[in-house]
Scaffold this motif. Structure first.
Motif, PDB file in Angstrom:
ATOM      1  N   ASP A  34      52.310   9.334 -35.171  1.00  0.00           N
ATOM      2  CA  ASP A  34      53.485   9.554 -34.333  1.00  0.00           C
ATOM      3  C   ASP A  34      54.725   8.908 -34.941  1.00  0.00           C
ATOM      4  O   ASP A  34      55.813   9.504 -34.933  1.00  0.00           O
ATOM      5  CB  ASP A  34      53.246   8.994 -32.926  1.00  0.00           C
ATOM      6  N   ALA A  57      50.286  16.829 -28.508  1.00  0.00           N
ATOM      7  CA  ALA A  57      51.047  15.586 -28.381  1.00  0.00           C
ATOM      8  C   ALA A  57      52.028  15.425 -29.547  1.00  0.00           C
ATOM      9  O   ALA A  57      53.195  15.056 -29.346  1.00  0.00           O
ATOM     10  CB  ALA A  57      50.100  14.399 -28.318  1.00  0.00           C
ATOM     11  N   LEU A  90      56.328  15.747 -29.845  1.00  0.00           N
ATOM     12  CA  LEU A  90      57.224  14.779 -30.489  1.00  0.00           C
ATOM     13  C   LEU A  90      58.255  15.500 -31.358  1.00  0.00           C
ATOM     14  O   LEU A  90      59.434  15.111 -31.406  1.00  0.00           O
ATOM     15  CB  LEU A  90      56.399  13.805 -31.320  1.00  0.00           C
ATOM     16  N   ASP A  98      60.654  17.357 -28.917  1.00  0.00           N
ATOM     17  CA  ASP A  98      61.574  16.390 -28.314  1.00  0.00           C
ATOM     18  C   ASP A  98      62.724  16.055 -29.271  1.00  0.00           C
ATOM     19  O   ASP A  98      63.870  15.873 -28.840  1.00  0.00           O
ATOM     20  CB  ASP A  98      60.834  15.105 -27.946  1.00  0.00           C
ATOM     21  N   TYR A 111      66.197   9.179 -29.495  1.00  0.00           N
ATOM     22  CA  TYR A 111      64.909   9.686 -29.984  1.00  0.00           C
ATOM     23  C   TYR A 111      64.229   8.591 -30.786  1.00  0.00           C
ATOM     24  O   TYR A 111      64.896   7.850 -31.518  1.00  0.00           O
ATOM     25  CB  TYR A 111      65.131  10.918 -30.862  1.00  0.00           C
ATOM     26  N   PRO A 112      62.895   8.463 -30.653  1.00  0.00           N
ATOM     27  CA  PRO A 112      61.966   9.155 -29.758  1.00  0.00           C
ATOM     28  C   PRO A 112      61.823   8.378 -28.444  1.00  0.00           C
ATOM     29  O   PRO A 112      61.684   7.155 -28.458  1.00  0.00           O
ATOM     30  CB  PRO A 112      60.667   9.134 -30.555  1.00  0.00           C
ATOM     31  N   ASN A 113      61.836   9.066 -27.353  1.00  0.00           N
ATOM     32  CA  ASN A 113      61.675   8.413 -26.057  1.00  0.00           C
ATOM     33  C   ASN A 113      60.220   8.251 -25.643  1.00  0.00           C
ATOM     34  O   ASN A 113      59.922   7.500 -24.711  1.00  0.00           O
ATOM     35  CB  ASN A 113      62.428   9.196 -24.981  1.00  0.00           C
ATOM     36  N   SER A 114      59.318   8.934 -26.331  1.00  0.00           N
ATOM     37  CA  SER A 114      57.900   8.847 -25.958  1.00  0.00           C
ATOM     38  C   SER A 114      57.169   7.733 -26.707  1.00  0.00           C
ATOM     39  O   SER A 114      55.999   7.482 -26.425  1.00  0.00           O
ATOM     40  CB  SER A 114      57.206  10.184 -26.231  1.00  0.00           C
TER      41      SER A 114
END
Length: 701
Positions: free
Chosen positions: A559, A586, A590, A593, A666-669
């Motif tokens: 990620d 998933a 990413l 996003d 970015y990235p917020n996840s």
């Protein structure tokens, strides 16, 4: 011809240009500053300094011998004959005329600027007004004194080496460490013979160095930033005289580029344009050059929309497209939010050995059993605009086009058609060469509805062509200018067509091309860990909204690695690739996003000016940071590469004394990086627990 002293102050609220000449000498650029012209009351006084124009001709060389491009005999003999001020399409223009009675040459230097813009475009007309022919060997576009003798020790020059896979490598050093040692000129009472010269060779305008530079007087703060706006050979030079540090910039010349240009009586030559911006400090001059670049760009719908492009090449299909491989990629790219899908190299290839057979640009039937149209229709049905890769200026030695076009439609040297890396090079001064390319573009647009071309250029044919010119360098310059006219004609016929400038990545990255074309490939670099310094430094040469850096996420990446490569492209023109169709949901999310986050901020990027909290990056820098500043907020992209300490301090001087809100773009996840802000010093402290990793944040006062 006047025998009186000459003085003139010209400009507007953000720019003052001071020119002066003694009765017995040429015009000189006394100063160029980012100040209101109305504040200048006195007429500038004539004095010593670098002449405004340098003209080298056959039979009349230099007043002071050496490898420099200044101190020409003709340049020193020029005397002012008049000037005039014009208004044209929102631009203010100043023309300063000089003449050399002995050679019969007339020289007109043109300055062009807009209200509120601390920058000017300059070029020179040379006209043969005498009874005899003259052969030009060099003509300056810009020449002026930057700093006084007392300031030399504090002057820093910034220049950039540029190479395939290693673009935008900037370095700033004092001029005293750059071929301008202190030799006690006052004692010798003579100019030095040497200078710092930065020169391109052949048709890759940025194949060795960028046609851009900055001079910064660290004592006064004044900085000049310039760019040579030419898609071929050029030279800029910083040197010292007894009266200070000078800068000169020009296109091709005899010594470096085998350029000679005969002028018969009544004929004229026009030099290549140069843009010069000024500011109080390095960042201010670069900001001024950024605004100037926006002013000289051609109007185009792409300037407002800035669509995301997916290209199938980089670390993905690698020039081996087929219907079977493309269809799932198209579906994934559309789902990720891409707005254009470009099929890169190989779409015309039948036998897998296409390098030396290109030129006809007809779709392969073996790669696309249902026809290329089937794939193009699928792109369009997926909600994206279709694009194709094209290398228009070359014809492979095995291509049938090589036998169809006449020999003088190609570059030639010493009676032979030039061959470079298995290709011939078209000479676009020839009508048949242009007709071939016009027919190609019009056919692909008409038959397939192509709305995007990636225009590549993978060979450098050397000094030029002698097929229809008196010298190889003159032949190359004529082709360069014909190439620009051809590109403008394409956009005239197809106003919505988007054209990408590419030349083995960024080997022809200049604003002759980028004033016409919509975006610029910044590199062919395949290693995501190596790409950030290229992208971070790109706004020194290219507008953020034109700067297309690759983001190539892959299914096997972590990620954090996906976020790292996405961040490389998001503060420019997002240029996406990668096997998105093979990703887990998933990791695909990413990527999606990142596209959505970029689309939310891209309108701001087209108004922003760049700055570098950590300075322009070294190639192996462990931490890298690029800032883009708008009136409302500041965007910051930060990368931690392997081996870097987990903490970094980022000075942001324009936010000193404020308490800005920090939002992750970015990235917020992924986990947010711990941070703190020091308002008294304007420093942002960040901690990145893992490497490689990257984040984009927004700071709002």
């Amino acid at each position: 011809m006047t025998s009186r002293p000459f003085g003139l102050v010209w400009g507007h609220s953000a720019l003052s240009v001071e020119l002066a000449a003694p009765a017995d000498g040429p015009v000189r650029l006394v100063s160029l500053t980012a100040t209101d012209v109305s504040a200048h009351i006195a007429t500038p006084s004539p004095g010593p300094g670098q002449p405004l124009v340098e003209v080298l001709v056959a039979g009349e060389g230099y007043r002071w011998s050496g490898p420099r491009s200044v101190d020409t005999v003709v340049g020193d003999r020029l005397r002012v004959t008049g000037h005039r001020e014009l208004r044209q399409d929102g631009w203010s223009i100043l023309e300063v005329d000089q003449a050399d009675e002995r050679s019969g040459l007339r020289a007109r230097v043109c300055f062009r600027t807009r209200e509120g813009m601390p920058a000017v475009q300059m070029w020179t007309h040379v006209y043969a007004a005498g009874p005899d022919p003259v052969v030009l060997h060099a003509v300056s576009s810009l020449a002026g004194t930057f700093a006084s003798p007392a300031a030399v020790d504090g002057v820093v020059v910034h220049l950039a080496e540029n190479d395939w896979l290693a673009e935008n490598r900037w370095e700033g050093r004092p001029v005293r460490q750059r071929r301008l040692p202190d030799v006690d000129l006052a004692l010798h009472d003579q100019h030095p013979r040497g200078a710092l010269t930065v020169v391109s060779h052949g048709s890759w305008s940025s194949g060795e160095y960028l046609p851009t530079g900055v001079l910064h007087d660290t004592a006064s703060g004044q900085a000049w930033a310039w760019q040579i706006e030419h898609n071929g050979a050029w030279r800029w030079e910083v040197g010292e005289r007894t009266d200070g540090v000078y800068l000169t910039a020009l296109g091709p010349n005899d010594a470096d580029h085998q350029w000679q240009h005969p002028l018969d009586p009544g004929q004229e030559f026009v030099s290549v344009p140069v843009g010069l911006a000024v500011g109080d400090g390095f960042d201010a001059a670069v900001a001024a050059l950024t605004g100037y670049r926006r002013a000289i760009r051609r109007a185009h719908p792409d300037r407002e929309t800035l669509p995301v492009v997916f290209n199938d090449y980089m670390n993905t299909l690698d020039g081996d497209p087929t219907t079977e491989r493309l269809l799932p990629l198209i579906d994934a790219a559309a789902r990720a939010g891409a707005e254009y899908f470009c099929i890169d190299a190989g779409w015309y290839d039948e036998d897998g050995t296409w390098w030396d057979s290109v030129g006809a640009w007809t779709p392969s039937t073996t790669r696309f059993p249902g026809g290329l149209g089937e794939v193009i229709d699928h792109i369009r049905a997926s909600g994206m605009a279709p694009g194709l890769w094209l290398e228009p200026e070359v014809v492979g030695v095995r291509s049938p086009v090589a036998d169809i076009l006449p020999p003088d439609a190609f570059f030639q040297r010493d009676g032979h058609r030039q061959v470079e890396h298995g290709r011939y090079h078209l000479d676009l001064t020839h009508p048949d060469a242009r007709a071939h390319l016009d027919a190609t573009i019009d056919r692909l647009v008409g038959e397939f509805g192509i709305r995007y071309f990636k225009l590549d250029y993978n060979i450098n044919p050397g000094p030029g062509t002698q097929a229809k010119a008196d010298s190889a360098g003159a032949g190359l310059l004529a082709h360069n200018r014909a190439h620009l006219r051809w590109l403008a004609g394409v956009v005239d016929r197809h106003p919505g067509l988007v054209l990408e400038n590419c030349a083995s990545g960024a080997m022809r990255m200049d604003y002759a091309m980028l004033s016409v074309l919509q975006l610029q490939s910044t590199s062919d670099q395949r290693n995501p860990l190596r790409y950030p310094p290229i992208a971070v430094a790109a706004p020194m040469s290219v507008l953020p909204e034109q700067s297309a850096s690759w983001a190539y996420p892959q299914p096997e990446m972590s990620d954090e690695e996906i976020a790292f490569t996405m961040c490389t492209a998001m503060l420019g023109r997002l240029y996406l690739s990668g096997h998105l169709n093979r990703m887990s949901e998933a990791r695909f999310a990413l990527v999606r996003d990142g596209v959505v986050a970029h689309q939310a901020i891209r309108a701001d990027l087209a108004r922003a000016v760049p700055f570098w909290p950590l300075g322009l990056p070294d190639w192996d820098a462990p931490w890298l940071a690029l800032g883009l500043r708008t009136e409302a907020c500041t965007y910051l992209a930060v990368w931690r590469r392997p081996g870097a300490d987990e903490n970094v301090e980022l000075p942001i001087p324009h936010l000193r004394g404020t308490r800005p809100r920090l939002d992750v773009v970015y990235p917020n996840s992924l986990p947010a990086w711990p941070h703190s802000w020091r308002p008294d010093t304007g420093v942002l402290d960040l901690t990145a627990p893992t490497a490689p990793s990257a984040r984009i944040v927004r700071l709002t006062p």
